[in-house]
Enzyme design. Structure first.
Site, short mmCIF file in Angstrom:
data_model
loop_
_atom_site.label_atom_id
_atom_site.label_comp_id
_atom_site.label_asym_id
_atom_site.label_seq_id
_atom_site.Cartn_x
_atom_site.Cartn_y
_atom_site.Cartn_z
N ASP A 116 56.18 -46.07 -7.32
CA ASP A 116 56.43 -46.94 -6.18
C ASP A 116 56.32 -46.13 -4.88
O ASP A 116 55.51 -45.21 -4.78
CB ASP A 116 57.82 -47.57 -6.33
N ASN A 161 52.71 -61.89 -5.38
CA ASN A 161 53.46 -62.81 -4.53
C ASN A 161 52.59 -63.78 -3.74
O ASN A 161 52.96 -64.19 -2.65
CB ASN A 161 54.33 -62.01 -3.55
#
Length: 622
Positions: A156, A303
C-alpha cells in the site's frame, strides 16, 4: 438468538475456592470476593510450595500489591490487585522470582463472545454491531484471536509502523535488527529491512505518508484487547509494511517487487487495496507465481460502481484462484453504491462504509471504500490460517467462500452472493467432510428440462455441487446449491439427448464422494407446422378465347400447394377445386362465354391450411 444481549455479556471471575486464606499473619488483608477497587488492576500469581509466607507478604508490600484472595483448589494461587498502570511492572517482577511458578493478568472470561477492551471498539460496526450487520468478530475470537506466526503483507502507501495500536504486531526481521547497520545481514538484497521495505523511495523505512495504508493495516491487525484505540479483525498476526504507492500513485514494477518480497519473507497473505483499469501481464504472472508458492492475494474490487465483468479493475479481476476480490457493504447490508460488483469477477463482500481504524499520526478515524472492505477479508483469512497452519491457498479461499453470510444485495452480483463471516470461517476447525448424497434420480424429464431429486445424508454440509455430462463430455458443475437442498431442475437441456448427473455435498473441510449417476433421455420433438398466410390481392381478367387470367400474392410462411375454388355463384356452394403449385398466377380456360365466374384461393403446407383469399370475378368472352 445468534448473540446474547450486550447487557448480559459480563465478566465472570472464577468462583473456585471461596474460602479465605486464614493461615498466618496478614489474614485481615484479604478482601471479600469481587472485582478490583476502582482504578486498580488484577493479577493471578501461583507461588511454589516452597515459598515462605513471610516472603510472599514482603513481596506484596514491596510491590504495592493488595493480596485480594487465595484459592484452596489450587494451593499457592493468589489474586493480587495493583494500582492502575502498574500491572505490567509487577508482573515482570513476579516472573523474575524463583518462588513464583507462574503469574499472569486476571483475564476476563466472557459468557458469549470475546469483547475487547479497546475503547473505540464501539465504533467498529463491521466487527460488532447491535443490528448484527457485522462479520461476527467476537464469536470468531472465541476460537482464535490470531497467531504471530502468520504474516500479512500490507502492500500500500506504507504503514505507520510505530503507531501505538500497531507497533506490537509489526513484522520484525530479527536478523537485520540484530545485525550491522548498512549491511544486508540476511542476504535478501535489502539492507536494514527491519520492518519491511519502501519500494517507492527505495529505502528501508516503509513509513506511511498519506494514511491509507495505516488505516488498512489497523483493519487487518490492530492489537486487540490492549486497552487502547481499536481492535483488528485479528489481533496477533504480524503486519509486514510494504510501500510502493507515493503521492502520485505507484508503478506496477514496484508492486511486483513488493509481492516478490512478501513471498520471500514468508507472508502467506497480502492485502491489496489498490488498482486500475489497465491490464498487466507481468503483474498477473507475478501474482500467479506467488499463489503457487502458497500466497493468498486479497484485493479491493474498486470504487467505480461498475460491473467488473464488463469493466475490469485490476489486480482484483485477474482470473486467478489465488486472488480474492472484495466488494464493499454498508451498515444496512446493502452493497455500497460506489463498490464495483461482478457475478464472475467479484467474490464476496465485507464492511466498507465509515470504517473506523488507525490513522497516520497515531490517531484514528473513519474511511470508506473497497479499500476498507478488503482488509476485513485479509484479517479473516489470517484467522483461518492461525487455526489451520498447514492450509493451502485453495483451502483458505474455499473456506472463506463456503462460510459467507448470504446477503440479498450480493446475490447475482458476486460469486458467492454473501459477506465474509469470521465466526463461521473458523468454526469447527478439524471437522469432517459431509456424508455422500444418495438415491439421485431424474424424476421428471421433458424435451426442455430434467427435474432431479436426491437424499441428503449429511448434517454438516454447506451445500451441494450438481454435475452433468452429455455426449461423452466430462462432468462439469451446473449448479452449486445451499445446505439441505434435495432437488433441482436443469433447464439447460436440448431435446433428443442423453444426460448423466451426479451430486456431492461439501463444507469447509472438503467434499463428499459422488452420489450414484442418474441418466435422463430427453424426448425428441417434431416441429409444429405453422399455417401459411392467406393469399392476397386476387384479381381476375377475361381473355379472348373464353379464358380468365388470375393473379395473386402468396401469404407468409411455407406453402406446399394452393387450391383454387371456381364457382358460378358468389356463395361458392358449388365449386370446382383446382390444385395448383405455389405460384402467383394461373389462366383458367374452357369456360362458357357470357358466364360470370367467381374465384378464391387457399394455401396449404401439409396439414395446415390458410384462410381464404379475397374473392375475384370476371365474365368469360369469346
Amino acid at each position: 438468538m445468534k448473540r446474547m444481549d450486550m447487557a448480559i455479556r459480563v465478566a465472570v471471575r472464577g468462583a473456585l475456592g471461596l474460602a479465605l486464606w486464614l493461615a498466618g499473619p496478614g489474614a485481615e488483608a484479604w478482601a471479600a470476593a469481587g472485582g478490583p477497587a476502582r482504578g486498580r488492576e488484577a493479577l493471578l500469581v501461583k507461588f511454589r510450595g516452597s515459598a515462605l509466607v513471610e516472603d510472599v507478604q514482603r513481596a506484596s508490600a514491596d510491590m504495592g500489591a493488595h493480596r485480594a484472595r487465595a484459592y484452596t483448589l489450587v494451593p499457592g494461587l493468589e489474586r493480587w490487585e495493583v494500582g492502575a498502570g502498574q500491572a505490567n511492572g509487577v508482573l515482570r517482577q513476579l516472573l523474575a522470582r524463583a518462588d513464583v511458578e507462574y503469574a499472569e493478568p486476571d483475564f476476563l472470561v466472557q459468557t458469549a463472545a470475546v469483547i475487547p477492551n479497546d475503547p473505540a471498539f464501539v465504533n467498529q460496526w463491521g466487527l460488532f454491531s447491535s443490528t448484527d450487520a457485522d462479520i461476527n468478530g467476537p464469536e470468531a475470537w472465541d476460537v482464535s484471536v490470531g497467531d504471530p506466526a502468520v504474516v500479512v503483507a500490507i502492500i500500500d502507501t506504507g504503514v505507520q509502523w510505530n503507531h501505538p495500536d500497531l507497533a506490537a504486531n509489526i513484522f520484525v526481521n530479527a536478523i537485520e535488527l540484530n545485525g550491522s547497520p548498512g549491511i544486508d545481514d540476511d542476504g535478501n538484497g535489502y539492507v536494514d529491512d527491519i520492518h519491511g521495505w519502501d519500494f517507492y523511495a527505495g529505502d528501508s523505512d516503509p513509513m506511511d505518508e498519506s494514511g491509507h495504508g495505516t488505516h488498512v493495516a489497523g483493519i487487518v491487525g490492530a492489537a486487540g484487547n490492549n486497552g487502547m484505540g481499536v481492535a483488528g479483525t485479528q489481533w496477533r498476526a504480524r503486519i509486514l509494511p510494504l510501500r510502493f504507492i507515493g503521492p502520485n500513485g505507484g508503478y506496477v514494477s514496484d508492486a511486483i517487487e513488493a509481492v516478490e518480497y512478501a513471498v520471500a519473507m514468508g507472508a502467506r497473505i497480502s492485502n491489496n487495496s489498490w488498482g486500475s483499469s489497465s491490464y498487466s501481464s507481468a503483474l498477473e504472472s507475478a501474482i500467479s507465481k506467488a499463489g503457487g508458492k502458497g500466497h493468498l492475494f486479497v484485493a479491493a474490487a474498486g470504487n467505480s460502481g461498475l460491473d467488473a465483468d464488463k469493466s475490469p479493475f485490476y489486480p482484483a479481476c485477474y482470473p486467478l484462484d489465488s486472488i480474492v476480490s472484495v466488494a464493499a457493504v454498508g451498515q444496512t447490508l446493502l452493497r455500497a453504491s460506489f463498490s464495483n460488483y461482478g457475478a464472475q469477477s467479484v467474490d464476496l463482500g465485507a464492511p466498507g462504509v465509515s470504517i473506523y481504524s488507525t490513522l497516520r499520526g497515531s490517531t484514528y478515524g473513519s474511511m470508506s471504500g473497497t479499500s476498507m472492505a478488503s482488509p476485513h477479508v485479509a484479517g479473516v483469512a489470517a484467522l483461518v490460517l492461525a487455526t489451520m497452519p498447514d492450509a493451502s491457498v485453495a483451502t483458505i479461499r474455499d473456506r472463506l467462500f463456503a462460510t459467507v453470510r448470504p446477503l440479498a444485495s450480493l446475490q447475482g452480483v458476486t460469486v458467492t452472493g454473501g459477506m465474509v463471516d469470521a465466526a463461521a470461517a473458523v468454526a469447527g476447525i478439524g471437522g469432517t467432510a459431509p456424508a455422500t448424497p444418495g438415491n439421485l434420480a431424474a424424476v421428471t424429464v421433458t424435451s426442455a428440462s430434467v427435474s432431479l431429486a436426491w437424499t441428503d445424508n449429511a448434517q454438516n454440509e454447506s451445500g451441494f455441487h450438481l454435475e452433468r455430462s452429455g455426449d461423452g463430455a466430462p462432468f462439469s458443475t451446473i449448479a452449486t446449491l445451499g445446505a439441505n437442498t434435495t432437488g433441482w431442475t436443469d433447464s439447460g437441456v436440448a431435446a433428443g439427448q442423453t444426460y448423466y448427473y451426479r451430486v456431492c455435498a461439501f463444507n469447509s473441510f472438503g467434499e463428499s464422494d459422488y452420489s450414484n449417476v442418474a441418466t435422463a433421455v430427453t424426448p425428441r420433438t417434431e416441429p409444429v407446422p405453422v399455417a401459411p398466410g392467406a393469399p392476397g390481392n386476387l384479381a381476375a381478367k377475361a381473355l379472348a378465347g373464353k379464358k380468365i387470367a388470375l393473379t395473386w400474392t402468396l401469404g407468409s410462411g411455407e406453402t406446399t400447394h394452393l387450391v383454387l375454388s371456381r364457382a358460378t355463384k358468389s356463395d361458392f356452394k358449388q365449386s370446382v377445386l383446382i390444385t395448383l403449385a405455389p405460384a402467383t398466377s394461373y389462366t383458367d380456360s374452357g369456360l362458357v362465354a357470357g358466364k360470370v365466374y367467381y374465384y378464391r384461393l387457399q394455401a396449404f403446407n401439409g396439414t395446415s391450411a390458410s384462410p381464404y383469399s379475397n374473392s375475384a370475378s370476371a365474365k368469360a368472352i369469346r
